[in-house]
Design a protein around this motif. Sequence first.
Motif, PDB file in Angstrom:
ATOM      1  N   TRP A 315       0.779  -1.370  -0.013  1.00 19.81           N
ATOM      2  CA  TRP A 315       0.018  -0.103  -0.004  1.00 19.81           C
ATOM      3  C   TRP A 315       0.950   1.421  -0.039  1.00 19.81           C
ATOM      4  O   TRP A 315       0.842   2.121  -0.820  1.00 19.81           O
ATOM      5  CB  TRP A 315      -1.072  -0.129   1.182  1.00 19.81           C
ATOM      6  CG  TRP A 315      -1.735   1.151   1.221  1.00 19.81           C
ATOM      7  CD1 TRP A 315      -1.799   2.183   2.614  1.00 19.81           C
ATOM      8  CD2 TRP A 315      -2.732   1.676   0.176  1.00 19.81           C
ATOM      9  NE1 TRP A 315      -2.726   3.121   2.025  1.00 19.81           N
ATOM     10  CE2 TRP A 315      -3.369   2.909   0.810  1.00 19.81           C
ATOM     11  CE3 TRP A 315      -3.134   1.325  -1.022  1.00 19.81           C
ATOM     12  CZ2 TRP A 315      -4.308   3.770   0.173  1.00 19.81           C
ATOM     13  CZ3 TRP A 315      -4.003   2.292  -1.831  1.00 19.81           C
ATOM     14  CH2 TRP A 315      -4.717   3.214  -0.901  1.00 19.81           C
ATOM     15  N   ASP A 345      -2.658  -4.991  -1.713  1.00 14.11           N
ATOM     16  CA  ASP A 345      -3.392  -4.042  -1.099  1.00 14.11           C
ATOM     17  C   ASP A 345      -4.515  -3.458  -2.300  1.00 14.11           C
ATOM     18  O   ASP A 345      -4.432  -3.934  -3.295  1.00 14.11           O
ATOM     19  CB  ASP A 345      -2.584  -2.879  -0.248  1.00 14.11           C
ATOM     20  CG  ASP A 345      -3.599  -2.339   0.665  1.00 14.11           C
ATOM     21  OD1 ASP A 345      -4.676  -1.632   0.488  1.00 14.11           O
ATOM     22  OD2 ASP A 345      -2.987  -2.707   1.937  1.00 14.11           O
ATOM     23  N   ASP A 346      -5.292  -2.468  -1.561  1.00 14.37           N
ATOM     24  CA  ASP A 346      -6.183  -1.780  -2.827  1.00 14.37           C
ATOM     25  C   ASP A 346      -5.753  -1.547  -3.955  1.00 14.37           C
ATOM     26  O   ASP A 346      -4.617  -1.122  -4.236  1.00 14.37           O
ATOM     27  CB  ASP A 346      -6.804  -0.389  -1.990  1.00 14.37           C
ATOM     28  CG  ASP A 346      -7.965   0.097  -2.550  1.00 14.37           C
ATOM     29  OD1 ASP A 346      -8.462  -0.393  -3.576  1.00 14.37           O
ATOM     30  OD2 ASP A 346      -8.581   1.209  -2.072  1.00 14.37           O
ATOM     31  N   TRP A 393      -5.917  -7.711  -0.279  1.00 14.78           N
ATOM     32  CA  TRP A 393      -6.998  -6.886   0.332  1.00 14.78           C
ATOM     33  C   TRP A 393      -8.488  -6.910  -0.241  1.00 14.78           C
ATOM     34  O   TRP A 393      -8.538  -6.724  -1.570  1.00 14.78           O
ATOM     35  CB  TRP A 393      -6.461  -5.220   0.029  1.00 14.78           C
ATOM     36  CG  TRP A 393      -7.277  -4.280   0.720  1.00 14.78           C
ATOM     37  CD1 TRP A 393      -6.721  -3.447   1.780  1.00 14.78           C
ATOM     38  CD2 TRP A 393      -8.373  -3.425   0.152  1.00 14.78           C
ATOM     39  NE1 TRP A 393      -7.607  -2.384   1.920  1.00 14.78           N
ATOM     40  CE2 TRP A 393      -8.600  -2.154   0.920  1.00 14.78           C
ATOM     41  CE3 TRP A 393      -8.973  -3.595  -1.132  1.00 14.78           C
ATOM     42  CZ2 TRP A 393      -9.684  -1.601   0.434  1.00 14.78           C
ATOM     43  CZ3 TRP A 393     -10.049  -2.861  -1.653  1.00 14.78           C
ATOM     44  CH2 TRP A 393     -10.437  -1.745  -0.620  1.00 14.78           C
ATOM     45  N   ARG A 425     -15.430   9.011   1.906  1.00 12.91           N
ATOM     46  CA  ARG A 425     -14.336   8.439   0.849  1.00 12.91           C
ATOM     47  C   ARG A 425     -15.079   7.730  -0.444  1.00 12.91           C
ATOM     48  O   ARG A 425     -14.756   6.814  -0.829  1.00 12.91           O
ATOM     49  CB  ARG A 425     -13.617   7.325   1.467  1.00 12.91           C
ATOM     50  CG  ARG A 425     -12.357   7.110   0.935  1.00 12.91           C
ATOM     51  CD  ARG A 425     -11.544   5.583   1.331  1.00 12.91           C
ATOM     52  NE  ARG A 425     -10.245   5.812   0.836  1.00 12.91           N
ATOM     53  CZ  ARG A 425      -9.380   4.644   0.708  1.00 12.91           C
ATOM     54  NH1 ARG A 425     -10.059   3.513   0.864  1.00 12.91           N
ATOM     55  NH2 ARG A 425      -8.263   4.947   0.327  1.00 12.91           N
ATOM     56  N   LYS A 459      -6.887  -9.052   3.996  1.00  9.87           N
ATOM     57  CA  LYS A 459      -6.958  -7.777   4.618  1.00  9.87           C
ATOM     58  C   LYS A 459      -8.404  -7.279   4.473  1.00  9.87           C
ATOM     59  O   LYS A 459      -8.581  -6.907   3.271  1.00  9.87           O
ATOM     60  CB  LYS A 459      -5.867  -6.780   4.432  1.00  9.87           C
ATOM     61  CG  LYS A 459      -5.850  -5.425   4.985  1.00  9.87           C
ATOM     62  CD  LYS A 459      -4.693  -4.323   4.640  1.00  9.87           C
ATOM     63  CE  LYS A 459      -4.751  -2.994   4.991  1.00  9.87           C
ATOM     64  NZ  LYS A 459      -3.785  -2.103   4.347  1.00  9.87           N
ATOM     65  N   ASP A 461     -10.916  -4.638   4.664  1.00  8.72           N
ATOM     66  CA  ASP A 461     -11.162  -3.217   5.162  1.00  8.72           C
ATOM     67  C   ASP A 461     -12.266  -2.515   5.169  1.00  8.72           C
ATOM     68  O   ASP A 461     -13.389  -3.318   4.904  1.00  8.72           O
ATOM     69  CB  ASP A 461     -10.357  -2.268   3.993  1.00  8.72           C
ATOM     70  CG  ASP A 461      -9.819  -0.852   4.607  1.00  8.72           C
ATOM     71  OD1 ASP A 461     -10.034  -0.598   5.620  1.00  8.72           O
ATOM     72  OD2 ASP A 461      -8.731  -0.277   3.857  1.00  8.72           O
ATOM     73  N   ASN A 463     -13.833   1.234   4.900  1.00 11.98           N
ATOM     74  CA  ASN A 463     -13.555   2.603   5.007  1.00 11.98           C
ATOM     75  C   ASN A 463     -14.654   3.673   5.210  1.00 11.98           C
ATOM     76  O   ASN A 463     -14.092   4.787   5.357  1.00 11.98           O
ATOM     77  CB  ASN A 463     -12.613   3.095   3.862  1.00 11.98           C
ATOM     78  CG  ASN A 463     -11.384   2.561   3.765  1.00 11.98           C
ATOM     79  OD1 ASN A 463     -10.394   3.180   4.506  1.00 11.98           O
ATOM     80  ND2 ASN A 463     -11.089   1.571   3.013  1.00 11.98           N
ATOM     81  N   CYS A 508      -9.243  -4.332   9.182  1.00 15.13           N
ATOM     82  CA  CYS A 508      -8.821  -2.857   9.098  1.00 15.13           C
ATOM     83  C   CYS A 508      -9.929  -2.021   8.869  1.00 15.13           C
ATOM     84  O   CYS A 508     -11.063  -2.368   8.065  1.00 15.13           O
ATOM     85  CB  CYS A 508      -7.889  -2.813   7.800  1.00 15.13           C
ATOM     86  SG  CYS A 508      -7.295  -1.326   7.334  1.00 15.13           S
ATOM     87  N   GLY A 510      -9.997   1.724   7.608  1.00 17.80           N
ATOM     88  CA  GLY A 510      -9.381   3.146   7.137  1.00 17.80           C
ATOM     89  C   GLY A 510      -8.676   3.325   8.402  1.00 17.80           C
ATOM     90  O   GLY A 510      -8.808   4.761   9.151  1.00 17.80           O
ATOM     91  N   GLY A 511      -7.520   2.598   8.846  1.00 15.62           N
ATOM     92  CA  GLY A 511      -6.886   2.703  10.018  1.00 15.62           C
ATOM     93  C   GLY A 511      -7.585   1.935  10.894  1.00 15.62           C
ATOM     94  O   GLY A 511      -8.230   0.601  10.597  1.00 15.62           O
ATOM     95  N   TRP A 527      -5.542  -3.547  12.269  1.00 15.09           N
ATOM     96  CA  TRP A 527      -4.673  -2.461  11.710  1.00 15.09           C
ATOM     97  C   TRP A 527      -5.041  -1.330  12.711  1.00 15.09           C
ATOM     98  O   TRP A 527      -5.922  -0.846  12.584  1.00 15.09           O
ATOM     99  CB  TRP A 527      -4.956  -2.227  10.307  1.00 15.09           C
ATOM    100  CG  TRP A 527      -3.884  -1.107   9.709  1.00 15.09           C
ATOM    101  CD1 TRP A 527      -4.347   0.093   8.951  1.00 15.09           C
ATOM    102  CD2 TRP A 527      -2.666  -1.006   9.737  1.00 15.09           C
ATOM    103  NE1 TRP A 527      -3.642   0.652   8.622  1.00 15.09           N
ATOM    104  CE2 TRP A 527      -2.457  -0.001   8.814  1.00 15.09           C
ATOM    105  CE3 TRP A 527      -1.517  -1.993  10.196  1.00 15.09           C
ATOM    106  CZ2 TRP A 527      -1.005   0.567   8.948  1.00 15.09           C
ATOM    107  CZ3 TRP A 527      -0.289  -1.591   9.805  1.00 15.09           C
ATOM    108  CH2 TRP A 527       0.105  -0.242   9.080  1.00 15.09           C
ATOM    109  N   ASP A 530      -3.359   4.190  10.176  1.00 14.79           N
ATOM    110  CA  ASP A 530      -2.763   4.665   9.106  1.00 14.79           C
ATOM    111  C   ASP A 530      -1.523   5.292   9.349  1.00 14.79           C
ATOM    112  O   ASP A 530      -0.486   5.543   8.675  1.00 14.79           O
ATOM    113  CB  ASP A 530      -3.636   5.564   7.950  1.00 14.79           C
ATOM    114  CG  ASP A 530      -4.607   4.337   7.185  1.00 14.79           C
ATOM    115  OD1 ASP A 530      -4.341   3.068   7.148  1.00 14.79           O
ATOM    116  OD2 ASP A 530      -5.441   4.743   6.680  1.00 14.79           O
TER     117      ASP A 530
END
Length: 717
Positions: A315, A345-346, A393, A425, A459, A461, A463, A508, A510-511, A527, A530
């Motif tokens: 990432w 990752d993304d 991810w 986001r 992972k 996520d 967000n 995870c 977004g942090g 996670w 960030d």
Amino acid sequence: MKFQKLSVLLCLLCLNPSLWGRESIRIATENVDLIFRVGDNGRLRQVYLGKKLLNDADIQHLTDGREAYLTHGMEDYFEPAIYVEHGDNNSSLELKYVSHEERILQEGVKETVINLADEKYPVSVKLYYVAFYDNDIIKTHTEIVHKEKKPLMLHKYASSMLHFNKAKYFLTEFSGDWASEAQESTQELLFGKKVLDSKLGSRANMFTPPFFQLSFNGVAGEDTGEVLMGTLAWTGNFRFTFEVDNYNCLRVISGINPYFSNYELPANNIFRTPDFIFTYSFNGKGVASRNFHDWARQFQLKDGQGNRRTLLNNWEATYFDFNEEKLIGLLDDAVKLGVDMFLLDDGWFANKYPRCNDTQGLGDWVETKEKLPNGIGKLIDEAARKGLKFGVWIEPEMVNPKSELYEKHKDWVIHLPNRDEYYFRNQLVLDLSNPEVQDYVFGVVDGLLTKYPQIAYFKWDCNSPITNIYSPYLKDKQTHLYVDYVRGLYNVLDRVKEKYPNLPMMLCSGGSGRIDYKALSYFTEFWPSDNTDPIERLFIQWGYSQFFPAKTICAHVTTWNNKASIKFRTEVAMMGKLGFDIKLSDMTLDEQAYCKEAVKNYNRLKPVILDGDMYRLVSPYTGYHSSTMFVAKDRLKAVLFSFDMYPRYAERMQNVCLKGLDATKMYRVREINLMQGQVSSLRENEKLYSGDFLMKVGLNIFTNQKMNSRVIEIVSE
Ligand code: DGJ
């Protein structure tokens, strides 16, 4: 978990007034007693919560106390634990003791269920308490059921209510925001209410996580003072209410946030609240944290006893800007570093609206042809050839309006039908209250694993909070959405866990917008932020370490704050589950050699850091230095991390006393993780000391150098 029923000690099935005024119910761990008593009026009272009573006979002397699970509509004027509305619009509830049962779930784990019922309305409430004897942990939840003709409307439905009668109360909370998560602050609680809660739905903990510390009479230190630490195992909106009443008694109510969450319960359906889990320490926060760490590894965390892999994540190294060639280059970096896994990752998916930034593509979980013409499969094969595992991810609960999924299934999206959409986001949340959507989300994971069974890690996520709050599926039951969303998520995660029981996954958001102990029964790690600036991480990891063991706390080396040396950045990350999020080309050859050595050292020290006892020695909140050590369970090995953040000019350094060692053993002290050519300046380096000396006199670990760090290995000889 396989429960072994060893005994059923008591089971009374109907209201039994003959026991009223006499019955005591004791929930006990090694050092803690929580005691209830049935009053003459049949109502259940909490008469004690504190240090374990040594003489059973003394229990009869406990006479005071407050209604254990306070109901709305009766004679108490403070916040109730439960508030329901009957079919006839009457909203009173009077709960009386019916019976209780105790059973051993497994060695050292005992469950007590207290059955309460209303005499006027067919409503019953069961209070569950599971005592983990060795860990001083008590896990509690509530079940509500009724037999009324019309559905019962639940307005408030706490998991737990606890009462305290002390001179002073101090609450420590861990609020923050994106990139400044888990910041510790303490305040005294005086008359009135303090509420900690979340209304964010999915990314529910963006501003505050679901845990707190409560110190009594004075603020507890690491080894001193009385402290209760509590957390709610619920991956959604929560609320803790702390209310000091007119007698200076404190009531703590924990549960799902009732905000916009009235729940209509049909007859004979059970409403089960999430678990509230707490520990009580009489010797400070350190013990309480270790209680949680041990309990989590043993009973709650997915693969709690298992190993964790080091990894390289792309990432921060590439963001969305990558192709097959770049990624294969990073696989080589991973090999050079000596880590176990590569994490993609993304940015790897979607074709109609390729995921080249965060404005589009979410929801279309097919590889972008332009970036990855040979798919993930090629990367997995390359990784395998190089001896690396491969992780991916995903963010399966979300959708970009610019996606094929949104075009096809707007009915699956939480959105207000009659208003413009508001984006967090650039995305929206899928309606997990809808079973079809649950199938779809499960299918994202299942589809990838079916196509690529070699995927060794996800992972996961999340967000966005739930925005534009309206479920196309729930129709006239909109206030069920926050609760049913989380239940839908658990349904998906249950299916994932059942089909892929050994799959490690990182949580995870977004942090760290989402972390709790129910989620950690599905995820092996999380996670925390960030923000990977190592100075900031010292604070953030300090915050999360209060409740979660090091093996759950992902910590990556990145280029954030590259004024700090690679050594400093790596050593902060070594206090958690170590990873890298950086290109080797961002480092000099010396730095690369250092990192390789650090990975080797970390692999050797993993059993101590990830599965040992953690002692927080010096808090970063002192502002100048910080130190934490980990001691193996057999106390033959320990590792100490020390960090000089902003030492004062000409500061005179005090020794730091170590903790948790065996006083009678001799230990060799050795600084490791040195840069090429660096010679240790630690005065005590390579010397042999007794554990007694190290714990009473200590080591001179700090220096006057800004952002200097040390890793010291302590091995018994
Ligand atoms: C937020 C996460 O916290 C980051 O680590 C990264 O995965 C991005 N999302 C990707 O969009």
